[in-house]
Write an enzyme that holds these catalytic residues in place. Structure first.
Site, short mmCIF file in Angstrom:
data_model
loop_
_atom_site.label_atom_id
_atom_site.label_comp_id
_atom_site.label_asym_id
_atom_site.label_seq_id
_atom_site.Cartn_x
_atom_site.Cartn_y
_atom_site.Cartn_z
N ASP A 289 1.84 -9.65 -6.93
CA ASP A 289 2.26 -9.21 -4.86
C ASP A 289 2.46 -7.42 -5.27
O ASP A 289 3.40 -7.51 -5.52
CB ASP A 289 3.26 -10.36 -4.31
CG ASP A 289 2.69 -10.44 -3.18
OD1 ASP A 289 1.41 -9.09 -2.45
OD2 ASP A 289 2.72 -11.49 -2.65
C1 NOJ Z 1 1.68 -9.26 0.46
C2 NOJ Z 1 1.94 -10.26 1.25
O1 NOJ Z 1 2.38 -11.31 0.29
C3 NOJ Z 1 -0.25 -10.97 0.11
O2 NOJ Z 1 0.07 -11.87 0.48
C4 NOJ Z 1 -0.94 -9.74 0.19
O3 NOJ Z 1 -2.27 -9.52 -0.02
C5 NOJ Z 1 -0.41 -8.30 -0.12
N1 NOJ Z 1 1.37 -7.81 0.88
C6 NOJ Z 1 -1.75 -6.71 0.72
O4 NOJ Z 1 -1.42 -6.72 2.14
#
Ligand code: NOJ
Length: 756
Positions: A289
């Site tokens: 993430d």
């Molecule tokens: C953080 C989020 O937790 C995740 O779900 C997302 O895909 C990414 N950012 C990218 O935007």
């Protein structure tokens, strides 16, 4: 002079010589892809390999955090494997051109959070789950994939399958609710919708199941917070939707931000290697993430970027989203012997395999065709699908005296529509955080929203009603001025529809709350509308279960609309006028108060279950009943359904046999309608305590007025098994209960036994 791009050279050679090149053939079989990956891998330098593991957010003009350098320069230097959250179509072409112009011509993969539609905005995922309509959910994702792929995206960071029992957690809006079985079915529908039947087609996206794992169980409902749970619960509740997505062929998986049982999920070898790749045999690619590799340092579980890189890569993570940790630390980790070349190669293989599977090597511009883009985005039929799904997601919680639907020949002629969400075009209302935009991302245009006011005015006036719209408490707390406006508007009306709830920006990542009540004095507006028992409908726009005890006791009709997307108003009008009969059911329990959280239907029985509030020495509260405001699976229709007693094909089930559980459901009311028939089980004599009910099947059926249908569910030992305290999956011989009904509370019951 036209400069030949390296990626075209083998194609030209192939045409010229008639000899097929394994690297650039059109075939997409796994064997073929593997051969092409190996042929490429041997040519790559260490820097190029690390580049493939690096995913960068942003825009050509804004540069990146990698080296405070221009993104295009980074791409040309072979330092970037993937771009995320980028929307500018022409820039994507320029970036892809830069990538294929590098020494080895490895194309970029573009990732994007396609969460509830891409250009055409659908209801939030939690709402979609409330439809319990897997076909409709799959279609919604098919449409989202059509649009996103035509706009140059190759990969969506969806589905989020995190089961959650905590409405304080803002991201509850992005999942399928509290139940692992429903979440698993939804996960499969979404993966199928995104990926279609062939990932290499130019209208499909690679899916990414997330967040692995436990993210929905953040302590206190605070986003990114610690998660601590038994492995038994992890396997029983959290992991099944991931496994279902993996089995459905989901191409990628994302780490979670949280610490799970002390270990940051991005460096959790037990999760990523033992379970995911070992037990499940899943072959896809794992992305972090956003900077979750770097955050292992903040967790205090890694000392620096080299340590974080070593720990995350060795655990089984492959690509580094946004943080640049691998760029800073992976080479050092290799040089100091903390990772091996073979481990790096394995991660690179997974990235390349994904790019080959998407057909990006065969044609790096296959998702970047301007003509297809123009012909695909925002087709009228997509809006229609969004409208249908939004209406089929709206849950009718209360409808005293059959107040709804509003009929032209009924007692109410003058309709007032009031409230902060009656006609709003700000704050991403009726949508979510995901339509807010990240950096350059501005996919969403609020002028495209059909508001409740717009749609109700036209449809009700067409049907002969008089309609007024009073927009109050605009972007602020309701005050005296708004109260007077509400008083005036409702005094002149026979019936009021009050549109209240959360703003769109209250909803999503990092939007945890400690209070689930309506904010901004909205309850006062409802009290004004419903004074003296005036007929009132509460239309709630929400991203999470909310608490509205006063309304439950005093407002005759309550409709949970969720955040319905672009077609919010039309969908609401369809329900209010009866063009659509509500059929949605709650995928989450609605508590009476935040103090009951976590509250969920599949709890264990305590040793002292409470029969009624106030009964001492039982498990309850002094100041509240233990039961929820509205149970899981609950939702009314304009018609009524009756259930026959349960019929079983046998009462003793032996290994290898199938139990058939049948009920006849009849439409006993005045309208055709749809019912979600739900099957639950309980194992009362297991090795360990088992949930009082567990959903094991459902079917959504259509019934004409006075029509009956028999629904038969099939259960095997696999469905009756569970992970015990020794982490063995088993079904116990002995007694079982089976329940069927229209929600998790009001059910018919029967019994059977497993015999050996
Ligand atoms: C953080 C989020 O937790 C995740 O779900 C997302 O895909 C990414 N950012 C990218 O935007």
């Amino acid at each position: 002079m036209i400069k030949l791009q390296p990626y075209l050279l083998p194609v030209i050679a192939l045409v010229a010589t008639g000899i097929s090149s394994p690297l650039f053939s059109q075939k997409t079989s796994v064997k073929d892809i593997d051969a092409r990956v190996e042929a490429l891998l041997v040519k790559m330098t260490l820097d190029e390999k690390i580049g493939q593991l690096h995913q960068v957010p942003g825009d050509i003009s804004t540069g990146t955090d990698v080296a405070k350098d221009d993104l295009l320069t980074q791409i040309k230097a072979g330092k970037v494997g993937s771009i995320l959250s980028h929307t500018n179509f022409d820039n994507k072409i320029a970036m892809q051109r830069a990538a294929v112009g590098t020494r080895l011509g490895i194309p970029l993969i573009f990732g994007f959070d396609v969460i509830h539609g891409y250009k055409t905005i659908f209801p939030i995922p939690l709402a979609q789950a409330a439809s319990w309509d897997m076909g409709a959910i799959e279609r919604a994702e098919r449409i989202a994939a059509e649009e996103a792929s035509a706009d140059g995206q190759n990969w969506t960071f969806s589905p989020m399958v995190d089961v959650s029992r905590d409405p304080r957690w803002g991201r509850v809006m992005e999942g399928a609710g509290e139940d692992t079985y429903l979440a698993s079915r939804v996960a499969v529908a979404r993966v199928r919708g995104f990926q279609g039947d062939d990932l290499s087609k130019n209208n499909t996206l690679a899916a990414c199941v997330k967040h692995f794992a436990g993210y929905g169980f953040a302590e206190a409902g605070r986003d990114y917070n610690t998660v601590d749970m038994s492995e038994q619960r992890l396997r029983e509740i959290v992991l099944p939707p991931f496994k279902a997505a993996a089995d459905a062929g989901c191409a990628t998986l994302m780490n979670a931000f949280n610490v799970l049982n002390g270990v940051p999920a991005s460096m959790d070898k037990h999760l990523l290697t033992d379970i995911l790749r070992g037990e499940w045999g899943w072959k896809g690619m794992v992305v972090s993430d956003w900077n979750s590799f770097g955050e292992t340092i903040i967790h205090g579980a890694a000392t620096d970027e080299a340590d974080a890189s070593a720990k995350c890569l060795s655990a089984g993570s492959d690509m580094d989203m946004a943080g640049g940790t691998f760029q800073k630390g992976l080479k050092k980790a290799l040089e100091s012997g903390r990772v091996t070349q073979a481990q790096i190669d394995e991660a690179v293989r997974r990235v390349l395999r994904l790019k080959f599977s998407l057909g990006l090597f065969d044609d790096p511009f296959r998702y970047l065709d301007p003509k297809r883009r123009a012909a695909t985005l925002e087709k009228p039929e997509y809006r229609l699908a969004a409208r249908e799904l939004a209406a089929n997601s709206m849950v009718l919680l209360k409808n005293e005296g059959g107040l709804l639907p509003l009929r032209p020949d009924g007692p109410f002629k003058k309709i007032a529509i009031i409230g902060p969400l009656a006609d709003s075009r700000s704050n991403k209302n009726y949508m979510s955080f995901w339509t807010l935009g990240l950096g350059d991302v501005s996919q969403y245009d609020t002028t495209k929203v059909v508001t409740p006011g717009m749609a109700l005015k036209s449809s009700l006036e067409e049907a002969g009603f008089e309609v007024t719209i009073t927009e109050i408490c605009f972007n602020a707390d309701c005050t005296e001025k708004d109260f007077s406006a509400a008083l005036k508007a409702t005094a002149a009306a026979d019936l009021t529809i009050v549109c209240v709830g959360e703003t769109g920006i209250d909803c999503g990542e990092s939007r945890s709350v400690t209070d689930l009540n309506l904010k901004y004095n909205q309850e006062i507006i409802m009290k004004i509308a419903a004074r003296g028992n005036m007929p009132t409908v509460m239309a709630l726009f929400n991203s999470r279960p909310m608490t509205f005890q006063w309304a439950s006791e005093n407002i005759p009709a309550i409709l949970v609309c969720w955040q319905p997307g672009f077609e919010a108003g039309n969908a609401l009008a369809d329900i209010i006028t009866g063009a659509v009969n509500p059929s949605a059911k709650l995928p989450v329990t609605f508590p009476r108060s935040v103090g009951q959280v976590p509250i969920y239907y599949n709890a264990l029985s305590t040793g002292r279950p409470q029969q009624q509030q106030g009964q001492m020495w039982t498990s309850g509260y002094l100041d509240s009943p233990t039961s929820p405001a509205y149970p899981f699976g609950f939702g009314l229709s304009y018609t009524t359904f009756s259930y026959s007693d349960i019929k079983l094909n046998k009462t003793k089930l032996r290994t290898g046999e199938t139990l058939e559980v049948s009920v006849t459901v009849s439409n006993t009311g005045q309208h055709a309608g749809e019912e979600v028939v739900q099957l639950y089980i309980h194992d009362p004599a297991a090795d360990i305590a088992r949930p009082v009910k567990e959903l094991k099947g459902f079917e959504k059926i259509k019934l004409d007025t006075y029509e009956s249908k028999t629904v038969t569910f099939r259960l095997t030992e696999q469905d009756l098994g569970y992970w015990n305290h020794e982490l063995k999956f088993k079904a116990d011989p002995g007694k079982f209960k089976v329940f069927v009904g229209g929600n998790s509370r009001d059910v018919k019951e029967a019994g059977f036994e497993i015999v050996r």
